[in-house]
Motif scaffolding. Structure first.
Motif, mmCIF file in Angstrom:
data_model
loop_
_atom_site.group_PDB
_atom_site.id
_atom_site.type_symbol
_atom_site.label_atom_id
_atom_site.label_comp_id
_atom_site.label_asym_id
_atom_site.label_seq_id
_atom_site.Cartn_x
_atom_site.Cartn_y
_atom_site.Cartn_z
ATOM 1 N N ILE A 44 64.169 76.166 4.436
ATOM 2 C CA ILE A 44 62.902 76.159 4.998
ATOM 3 C C ILE A 44 61.955 75.691 3.705
ATOM 4 O O ILE A 44 60.944 74.700 3.962
ATOM 5 C CB ILE A 44 62.459 77.668 5.294
ATOM 6 N N ALA A 45 62.161 76.008 2.601
ATOM 7 C CA ALA A 45 61.208 75.527 1.622
ATOM 8 C C ALA A 45 61.333 73.885 1.224
ATOM 9 O O ALA A 45 60.398 73.380 1.046
ATOM 10 C CB ALA A 45 61.829 76.141 0.130
ATOM 11 N N LEU A 46 62.606 73.428 1.633
ATOM 12 C CA LEU A 46 62.647 71.854 1.381
ATOM 13 C C LEU A 46 61.786 71.467 2.487
ATOM 14 O O LEU A 46 61.124 70.318 2.329
ATOM 15 C CB LEU A 46 63.972 71.692 1.658
ATOM 16 N N HIS A 47 61.675 71.949 3.594
ATOM 17 C CA HIS A 47 60.736 71.385 4.993
ATOM 18 C C HIS A 47 59.163 71.654 4.540
ATOM 19 O O HIS A 47 58.435 70.909 4.719
ATOM 20 C CB HIS A 47 61.333 72.252 5.999
ATOM 21 N N LYS A 53 61.896 66.078 6.267
ATOM 22 C CA LYS A 53 60.849 65.896 6.968
ATOM 23 C C LYS A 53 61.117 66.501 8.515
ATOM 24 O O LYS A 53 60.223 67.131 9.168
ATOM 25 C CB LYS A 53 60.836 64.498 7.113
ATOM 26 N N ASP A 54 62.331 66.538 9.142
ATOM 27 C CA ASP A 54 62.612 66.745 10.400
ATOM 28 C C ASP A 54 63.259 68.246 10.365
ATOM 29 O O ASP A 54 64.421 68.399 9.894
ATOM 30 C CB ASP A 54 63.273 66.146 11.275
ATOM 31 N N PRO A 55 62.784 69.452 10.747
ATOM 32 C CA PRO A 55 63.399 70.659 10.730
ATOM 33 C C PRO A 55 64.477 70.847 11.620
ATOM 34 O O PRO A 55 65.412 71.616 11.355
ATOM 35 C CB PRO A 55 62.133 71.717 11.339
ATOM 36 N N ASP A 56 64.564 69.963 12.402
ATOM 37 C CA ASP A 56 65.797 69.858 13.500
ATOM 38 C C ASP A 56 67.058 69.448 12.613
ATOM 39 O O ASP A 56 68.035 69.771 13.181
ATOM 40 C CB ASP A 56 65.528 68.896 14.837
ATOM 41 N N HIS A 136 59.937 80.959 12.030
ATOM 42 C CA HIS A 136 59.116 81.162 10.922
ATOM 43 C C HIS A 136 58.659 79.750 10.066
ATOM 44 O O HIS A 136 57.704 79.797 9.602
ATOM 45 C CB HIS A 136 59.570 82.195 9.754
ATOM 46 N N ALA A 137 59.634 78.958 10.157
ATOM 47 C CA ALA A 137 59.529 77.818 9.457
ATOM 48 C C ALA A 137 58.407 77.198 9.811
ATOM 49 O O ALA A 137 57.394 76.673 9.228
ATOM 50 C CB ALA A 137 60.830 77.099 9.515
ATOM 51 N N LYS A 138 58.433 77.061 11.267
ATOM 52 C CA LYS A 138 57.258 76.232 11.809
ATOM 53 C C LYS A 138 55.734 77.072 11.678
ATOM 54 O O LYS A 138 54.940 76.143 11.682
ATOM 55 C CB LYS A 138 57.455 76.332 13.222
ATOM 56 N N GLU A 139 55.943 78.311 11.661
ATOM 57 C CA GLU A 139 54.640 78.860 11.671
ATOM 58 C C GLU A 139 54.158 78.744 10.185
ATOM 59 O O GLU A 139 52.977 78.619 9.757
ATOM 60 C CB GLU A 139 54.754 80.505 11.684
ATOM 61 N N ILE A 140 54.929 78.792 8.961
ATOM 62 C CA ILE A 140 54.667 78.640 7.580
ATOM 63 C C ILE A 140 53.895 77.317 7.434
ATOM 64 O O ILE A 140 53.050 77.000 6.989
ATOM 65 C CB ILE A 140 55.695 78.893 6.634
ATOM 66 N N ALA A 163 57.180 79.087 -3.728
ATOM 67 C CA ALA A 163 56.320 78.762 -4.758
ATOM 68 C C ALA A 163 56.091 77.295 -5.162
ATOM 69 O O ALA A 163 55.156 76.695 -5.110
ATOM 70 C CB ALA A 163 56.344 79.738 -6.063
ATOM 71 N N GLU A 164 57.333 76.611 -5.690
ATOM 72 C CA GLU A 164 57.412 75.340 -5.864
ATOM 73 C C GLU A 164 57.083 74.496 -4.650
ATOM 74 O O GLU A 164 56.387 73.534 -5.054
ATOM 75 C CB GLU A 164 58.983 75.180 -6.271
ATOM 76 N N ALA A 165 57.493 74.713 -3.617
ATOM 77 C CA ALA A 165 57.157 73.747 -2.438
ATOM 78 C C ALA A 165 55.646 73.784 -2.248
ATOM 79 O O ALA A 165 55.044 72.858 -1.968
ATOM 80 C CB ALA A 165 57.965 74.217 -1.287
ATOM 81 N N PHE A 166 55.133 74.835 -2.186
ATOM 82 C CA PHE A 166 53.626 74.971 -2.049
ATOM 83 C C PHE A 166 52.856 74.317 -3.107
ATOM 84 O O PHE A 166 51.673 73.807 -2.928
ATOM 85 C CB PHE A 166 53.090 76.704 -1.797
#
Length: 468
Positions: A44-47, A53-56, A136-140, A163-166
């Protein structure tokens, strides 16, 4: 033979595939509340950070693949009751509301875990998010687009990665935890202090040792995180506090830990011989202590799920236990750990000691190298290895996997000191970093033994000549 499987993420997917391969005549039915299976929540953090790029692509299996194996996959179906005495399930379709009964010969419980959600003021405000599944990943991702200030609550691996991703997205980030160190579960203080410096150097604010007491908002949306020590503005809050096993269906019917984690034997069998379990719903045997513990990790889940399939009808392949081995990349730092920290060993009442090795990642005559920090925790009397941590800008995280095997096989510091590792100047030193840690621990043990010896034992007795 009818096999019912409840839940199909990591452990469930592994179990179903193995059962289908080992028992092709079995009638397998999967019940899953979501519309997907096998989502890698660790991505999730990588996305969020745009690396993936693609969560799928974070799915490694699909319901259609299970169907091709002859498995009946009932997605968006929730098991609402289990009767292990009657071997029946009550199931509800989340699409139609229809309820029906099913039966089984063997039940596989891979219900996983769910994020801990604290009961506190303001917890229901909008933009307070969990971090577990695909939804959750899509919502974030969606909500972070409009957020300027993000608060991540929980400074474990997931919180650190988010935290790093944001921050990489240019957000103002505050990382909160009631512990006084980040990643305190995995690393001792000399490592976490360096990690905290890395976070600060990249503009991430940390609020450690502060208990979150609630949230305040405006127009139904969160605006502030309240702690015992003050408040922090936030447009988006992500909860990464921890997980609890999702085992309410089986309470009172099979043996569990106090937190609800299912107890299984070395062949994934519960206290009911016709119920097997695996993954985050279960306790695991923690090899450093030999005791049952709750350590929800995808690696444990996949191994345990596979063993369910292998041992469905008879005990064939034994579970080897776990060391809780894990790793994380924090900006430029590569960090990994296995087994117990020194602090954890002390808290468990184990007579333990530790050595720390600092050196270059490869010989200094090479054109470039990085500093490496390695800590080895061991049992004082026996020298048995209990845990280890490694950190460097060079990727030496596989050392944790090597040391995980050492712990699993109950190796000692002396065994490690003389283990056979290759030498090549591009990669290491003539004495491998792990060898050096073993030697350092053995020297420390010898010094401790000499200090503990009675004074008269330090002198040769009359008529006895000391030899080298």
């Amino acid at each position: 033979m009818k096999i019912a499987v409840i839940g199909c993420t990591h452990a469930g997917t592994a179990a179903v595939k193995t059962i289908a391969a080992e028992h092709p005549q079995a009638e397998i039915t999967v019940y899953e509340r979501n519309d997907n299976i096998s989502f890698l929540s660790c991505g999730i953090a990588l996305h969020v950070g745009g690396v993936v790029k693609d969560p799928d692509s974070l799915f490694y299996s699909r319901p259609q693949q299970l169907a091709e194996l002859g498995v009946t996959t009932r997605m968006l179906h929730e098991v609402v009751q289990v009767d292990t005495a009657a071997k029946t399930l009550a199931v509800r379709s989340l699409e139609t509301g229809e309820e029906f009964m099913d039966s089984y010969d063997k039940l596989v419980v891979t219900t996983g875990s769910w994020p801990v959600v604290p009961r506190m003021d303001g917890i229901s405000l909008d933009n307070i998010q969990l971090c577990k599944n695909y939804f959750h990943a899509k919502e974030i991702i969606s909500r972070s687009k409009e957020a300027r200030r993000v608060a991540v609550i929980g400074a474990g691996y997931i919180g650190i990665e988010l935290a790093e991703a944001f921050r990489e997205l240019g957000k103002e980030v505050v990382l909160l935890d009631n512990m006084d160190r980040v990643m305190a579960k995995y690393l001792d203080a000399e490592f976490t202090s360096l990690a905290e410096e890395e976070l600060a150097g990249h503009g991430i604010q940390t609020a450690l040792g502060e208990m979150v007491t609630g949230f305040e908002g405006e127009d139904g949306r969160v605006r502030r995180v309240m702690t015992a020590g003050g408040s922090y503005e936030a447009d988006l809050v992500v909860l990464c506090i921890g997980f609890r096993p999702g085992t309410d269906l089986l309470k009172g019917q099979i043996d569990m830990l106090d937190n609800g984690a299912i107890l299984v034997d070395d062949y994934m069998r519960t206290s009911n011989p016709d119920v097997l379990a695996a993954g985050d719903s279960c306790a695991v045997r923690y090899n450093p202590t030999g005791k049952q513990a709750y350590i929800p990790l995808a690696t444990n889940a996949v191994r345990m799920g596979t063993l369910v399939g292998k041992n469905l009808l008879e005990p064939l392949v034994r579970y080897r236990g776990t060391q809780g081995t894990s790793g994380i990349k924090l900006f430029d730092l590569n960090i990994a750990s296995t087994g117990m920290t020194e602090e954890a060993a002390m808290a468990a009442g184990i007579a333990a000691a530790a050595v720390t090795v600092r050196e270059a990642s490869r010989p200094e005559f090479m054109p470039d190298y990085e500093d490496v920090l390695l800590k080895l925790v061991y049992e004082s009397d026996s020298g048995r290895i209990l845990g280890a941590q490694v950190m460097s800008k060079a990727d030496l995280t596989q050392a944790a996997n090597t040391l995980s095997v050492c712990i699993q096989n109950r190796m000692t510091a002396e065994d490690l000191a003389y283990a056979d590792f290759f030498f090549q100047p591009h990669y290491n030193h003539p004495w491998n970093l792990l060898n050096k840690a073993g030697h350092a621990a053995e020297r420390q043990r010898a010094e401790a033994a000499a200090e503990a010896a009675p004074a008269d034992e330090a002198q040769p007795k009359e008529g006895v000549r000391k030899t080298a």
